[in-house]
Motif scaffolding. Structure first.
Motif, mmCIF file in Angstrom:
data_model
loop_
_atom_site.group_PDB
_atom_site.id
_atom_site.type_symbol
_atom_site.label_atom_id
_atom_site.label_comp_id
_atom_site.label_asym_id
_atom_site.label_seq_id
_atom_site.Cartn_x
_atom_site.Cartn_y
_atom_site.Cartn_z
ATOM 1 N N ALA A 1 35.968 55.188 41.322
ATOM 2 C CA ALA A 1 35.834 54.235 42.425
ATOM 3 C C ALA A 1 36.829 53.092 42.246
ATOM 4 N N MET A 2 37.632 52.825 43.276
ATOM 5 C CA MET A 2 38.646 51.774 43.237
ATOM 6 C C MET A 2 38.179 50.583 44.084
ATOM 7 N N VAL A 3 38.375 49.367 43.583
ATOM 8 C CA VAL A 3 37.969 48.158 44.294
ATOM 9 C C VAL A 3 39.076 47.115 44.185
ATOM 10 N N GLU A 4 38.985 46.132 45.052
ATOM 11 C CA GLU A 4 39.888 44.988 45.011
ATOM 12 C C GLU A 4 39.056 43.725 45.217
ATOM 13 N N ARG A 5 39.174 42.768 44.317
ATOM 14 C CA ARG A 5 38.340 41.574 44.355
ATOM 15 C C ARG A 5 39.190 40.310 44.181
ATOM 16 N N GLU A 6 38.861 39.307 45.009
ATOM 17 C CA GLU A 6 39.451 37.976 44.883
ATOM 18 C C GLU A 6 38.418 37.061 44.222
ATOM 19 N N LEU A 7 38.820 36.305 43.215
ATOM 20 C CA LEU A 7 37.902 35.403 42.531
ATOM 21 C C LEU A 7 37.821 34.078 43.286
ATOM 22 N N ALA A 8 36.575 33.584 43.412
ATOM 23 C CA ALA A 8 36.339 32.310 44.122
ATOM 24 C C ALA A 8 36.585 31.137 43.177
ATOM 25 N N LEU A 9 37.797 31.075 42.635
ATOM 26 C CA LEU A 9 38.182 30.000 41.723
ATOM 27 C C LEU A 9 39.531 29.440 42.169
ATOM 28 N N SER A 10 39.653 28.134 42.087
ATOM 29 C CA SER A 10 40.907 27.497 42.469
ATOM 30 C C SER A 10 41.967 27.744 41.398
ATOM 31 N N GLU A 11 43.204 27.583 41.768
ATOM 32 C CA GLU A 11 44.301 27.763 40.813
ATOM 33 C C GLU A 11 44.220 26.757 39.678
ATOM 34 N N GLN A 12 43.738 25.555 39.987
ATOM 35 C CA GLN A 12 43.609 24.538 38.952
ATOM 36 C C GLN A 12 42.577 24.935 37.904
ATOM 37 N N VAL A 13 41.425 25.464 38.373
ATOM 38 C CA VAL A 13 40.381 25.908 37.433
ATOM 39 C C VAL A 13 40.882 27.086 36.604
ATOM 40 N N LEU A 14 41.585 28.029 37.243
ATOM 41 C CA LEU A 14 42.123 29.168 36.506
ATOM 42 C C LEU A 14 43.111 28.726 35.443
ATOM 43 N N ALA A 15 43.930 27.741 35.770
ATOM 44 C CA ALA A 15 44.948 27.291 34.822
ATOM 45 C C ALA A 15 44.366 26.460 33.688
ATOM 46 N N GLU A 16 43.386 25.614 34.010
ATOM 47 C CA GLU A 16 42.855 24.700 32.999
ATOM 48 C C GLU A 16 41.748 25.332 32.153
ATOM 49 N N LYS A 17 40.808 26.033 32.805
ATOM 50 C CA LYS A 17 39.631 26.523 32.094
ATOM 51 C C LYS A 17 39.759 27.972 31.636
ATOM 52 N N TYR A 18 40.486 28.790 32.412
ATOM 53 C CA TYR A 18 40.539 30.226 32.092
ATOM 54 C C TYR A 18 41.980 30.688 31.915
ATOM 55 N N LYS A 19 42.778 29.862 31.289
ATOM 56 C CA LYS A 19 44.182 30.203 31.088
ATOM 57 C C LYS A 19 44.300 31.472 30.250
ATOM 58 N N ASP A 20 45.089 32.439 30.733
ATOM 59 C CA ASP A 20 45.349 33.720 30.063
ATOM 60 C C ASP A 20 44.094 34.579 29.917
ATOM 61 N N ARG A 21 43.000 34.181 30.560
ATOM 62 C CA ARG A 21 41.775 34.984 30.471
ATOM 63 C C ARG A 21 41.388 35.602 31.809
ATOM 64 N N LEU A 22 41.725 34.937 32.911
ATOM 65 C CA LEU A 22 41.380 35.450 34.233
ATOM 66 C C LEU A 22 42.589 35.384 35.149
ATOM 67 N N GLN A 23 42.610 36.322 36.102
ATOM 68 C CA GLN A 23 43.617 36.319 37.147
ATOM 69 C C GLN A 23 42.952 35.936 38.466
ATOM 70 N N GLY A 24 43.749 35.616 39.447
ATOM 71 C CA GLY A 24 43.193 35.234 40.736
ATOM 72 C C GLY A 24 42.600 36.401 41.496
ATOM 73 N N SER A 25 43.107 37.605 41.270
ATOM 74 C CA SER A 25 42.609 38.794 41.951
ATOM 75 C C SER A 25 42.750 39.998 41.029
ATOM 76 N N TYR A 26 41.939 41.018 41.304
ATOM 77 C CA TYR A 26 41.960 42.242 40.514
ATOM 78 C C TYR A 26 41.917 43.435 41.456
ATOM 79 N N ARG A 27 42.578 44.497 41.043
ATOM 80 C CA ARG A 27 42.548 45.756 41.778
ATOM 81 C C ARG A 27 42.600 46.896 40.782
ATOM 82 N N GLY A 28 41.683 47.840 40.922
ATOM 83 C CA GLY A 28 41.651 48.970 40.004
ATOM 84 C C GLY A 28 40.290 49.625 39.997
ATOM 85 N N GLN A 29 40.020 50.396 38.951
ATOM 86 C CA GLN A 29 38.725 51.063 38.810
ATOM 87 C C GLN A 29 37.636 50.008 38.666
ATOM 88 N N ILE A 30 36.484 50.268 39.287
ATOM 89 C CA ILE A 30 35.445 49.242 39.383
ATOM 90 C C ILE A 30 34.940 48.824 38.015
#
Length: 584
Positions: free
Chosen positions: A238-267
């Motif tokens: 099963a393939m899915v595509e998901r956008e994370l409900a996180l701002s770029e600032q939160v991704l950069a400051e709190k989840y640097k190198d741990r999360l991306q803004g969006s994902y696509r691939g096997q669920i």
């Protein structure tokens, strides 16, 4: 509010937060009230504490506080922010379960873990309708307040209709920034990321599904059952595509190198990557082990449940039910055993793997195909695990290696022999000597056959067996001459007559289990002989855990107490009778 030994002050903010201050003296109340009124223009309200002890009243929900009032007085209050799960029990009961903070448990004598409300259908505070009862209205209100409604706690991403095998059901899975929420029709779990220890991503062999397992400490609870592992099952392709409900600032400051803004691939990959980025646990994937079908696991059974046994780099993991993780560092030794199913040509096609831990606990993985033996043995040898019942000496003596490699079904089955011996000896005292699984299992557990007779039957069998072994190197004449005086001595030995007034001996735990389960085995297998039923009972008893045996052990302990009391009374009566009639 006046509380035992002092006064307390509750302050509520416009944001819905509450602060509680304790330890005020009586003379501080008027001074503090005047100060608050002058500074804020708010006149403090006085509330009384209910000390009647009544457990019926009304519920008041204010922000994230739930107060239970008896009349106009407050009986207690709890914080809904601490609620980990709210679920319906029947149509009129609401059960709340709370997070247990193990960092303060050592300093607290008592910790609130769950709370249950009974809400009658005639409740006037939470009025139900034809679709929702009053209890369901209250449950929904508590769930809404427990989440707090804060934008920062909105779901980062949502996975709908995910199948969870343990605890079983379909859930909407919502990873938040500080917790993971599982929403089902009847259950709602909120799991703090601090309790997630490990993540396992394990594809199923020859199956279009993949397991994703979350290891928890402390575990979640459903009723009285604890779940230290949550087993998700995803469709592998099963393939899915998901956008994370996180701002770029939160991704950069709190989840640097741990999360991306969006994902696509096997669920299952998207889910595990998002969860790993939010909670930060280690991820374990399949090891270098490969089965004969080029899978990552071997089919087996544990506690009568079929599943898959994954030999990982540092542990065994049996899935899906019951999820059982066994670290190699905890293993004392492993033992390959011939499968004792009892069917024609089946015992040579399967074998069992017994894993004994250093704390003497045992796990028996049964019904493993014989063709998997060599791969499994080679992998465990590379892990430097101690393997028993293997080697040239044991091969010559009929060890399990020779049995597995042989197709002769008449070979000695070491597993069956161990089961038959331990079935009779498990937790046995002198009171269960009458039971012999290989001879007769049709009698009542409270059989009154005399003690000497049972001893003679057991010892006689042992003597006869030892005679046959000893006489194998002697001429037949000596064997006949030696057996004659033994038979004569047995005939001359007088049989001790049992006193009909003597108390019945206590029953061993296995006998209580045998009495409870014999009818079930007989009804499902009416053609089985008595000895075969006894073997199956012995096998089941060996596979049971300590918790499963506990009810039968408790019954045996009660019976032992009864036997001790009746024996003391019997000996006293016998002594008095002997002294009264002048007998020796």
């Amino acid at each position: 509010m006046r509380i035992p030994k002092s006064y307390q002050l509750n302050v509520g903010t416009k944001e819905g937060l509450f602060y509680r201050f304790l330890g005020f003296r009586q003379q501080d109340v008027s001074i503090l009230s005047n100060f608050i009124q002058r500074g804020t223009g708010i006149s403090p309200q006085e509330k009384q504490l209910s000390i009647s002890g009544h457990n019926w009243g009304g519920v008041e929900i204010d922000g994230t506080r739930l107060c239970f009032n008896v009349g106009e007085k407050e009986a207690f209050e709890v914080s809904l922010a601490d609620v980990s799960q709210a679920q319906m029990q029947g149509k009129t009961d609401v059960v709340l379960e709370f997070h247990v903070d193990d960092t303060t448990a050592a300093n607290e004598k008592d910790v609130l873990t769950d709370l249950s409300f009974h809400v009658p259908t005639s409740n006037a505070q939470f009025i139900g309708d034809e679709h929702h009862t009053s209890a369901q209205i209250l449950c929904q209100e508590i769930l809404h307040r427990a989440d707090g409604g804060s934008p920062s706690e909105a779901a980062v991403v949502t996975f709908e209709g995910i199948a969870i095998l343990t605890p079983r059901g379909r859930y909407s899975v919502e990873p938040h920034q500080s917790f993971l929420r599982l929403q089902g029709q009847a259950n709602d779990f909120k799991i703090q990321y601090s309790s997630i220890l490990h993540l396992f991503v394990l594809p199923k062999s020859q199956n279009p599904h993949t397991f994703v397992v979350i290891a928890l400490d402390p575990p979640i609870r459903k009723g009285q059952t604890l779940y230290p592992h949550i087993v998700f099952q995803f469709e592998t392709e099963a393939m899915v595509e998901r956008e994370l409900a996180l701002s770029e600032q939160v991704l950069a400051e709190k989840y640097k190198d741990r999360l991306q803004g969006s994902y696509r691939g096997q669920i299952h990959e998207v889910f595990s990557n998002v969860l790993c980025g939010l909670s930060g646990p280690k991820v374990t994937r399949p090891s270098t082990f490969r089965s004969c079908q080029h899978g990552y696991a071997v089919k087996s059974a544990l506690k009568a449940e079929d599943g898959l046994l994954y030999p990982l780099e540092k542990a065994f993991f049996f899935l899906p039910k019951p999820p059982t993780l066994i670290l190699y560092e905890e293993v004392e030794h492993v033992l390959f055993e011939r499968h004792g199913a009892g069917g024609v040509n089946t015992s040579s096609q399967y074998f069992d793997l017994l894993v004994k831990l250093k704390n003497d606990q045992e796990h028996l993985f049964s019904n493993i195909q014989r063709i998997e033996y060599q791969n499994l043995f080679s992998f465990l040898s590379d892990k430097h695990l101690k393997i028993l019942n293997l080697g040239d000496d044991q091969r010559r003596n009929g060890g399990v290696t020779a049995v597995i490699e042989s197709t002769d079904d008449d070979s000695v089955d070491p597993h069956l022999e161990r089961i038959k011996n331990q079935a009779c000896n498990e937790e046995s005292d002198e009171e269960d000597e009458d039971f012999v699984a290989d001879k007769d299992d049709s009698g009542s557990p409270t059989d009154d056959s005399d003690e000497d007779g049972s001893d003679a039957s057991l010892s006689g069998g042992e003597k006869e067996s030892s005679k046959k072994e000893a006489s194998s190197s002697k001429p037949p004449v000596k064997k006949k001459q030696k057996s004659v005086p033994d038979e004569g001595s047995q005939k001359k030995k007088p049989k001790k007559k049992r006193d009909p007034n003597a108390p019945k001996r206590a029953i061993a735990p296995f006998m209580y289990f045998s009495k409870a389960e014999r009818a079930n085995i007989k009804s499902s297998n009416p053609k089985l002989a008595t000895t075969e039923i006894a073997k199956k009972l012995g096998e089941r008893w060996q596979k049971m855990s300590a918790e499963e045996r506990q009810p039968y052990i408790e019954q045996s302990q009660v019976d032992k107490q009864r036997y001790a009391e009746e024996s003391a009374a019997y000996r006293g009566a016998t002594t008095q009778q002997g002294s009264g009639d002048g007998s020796e």
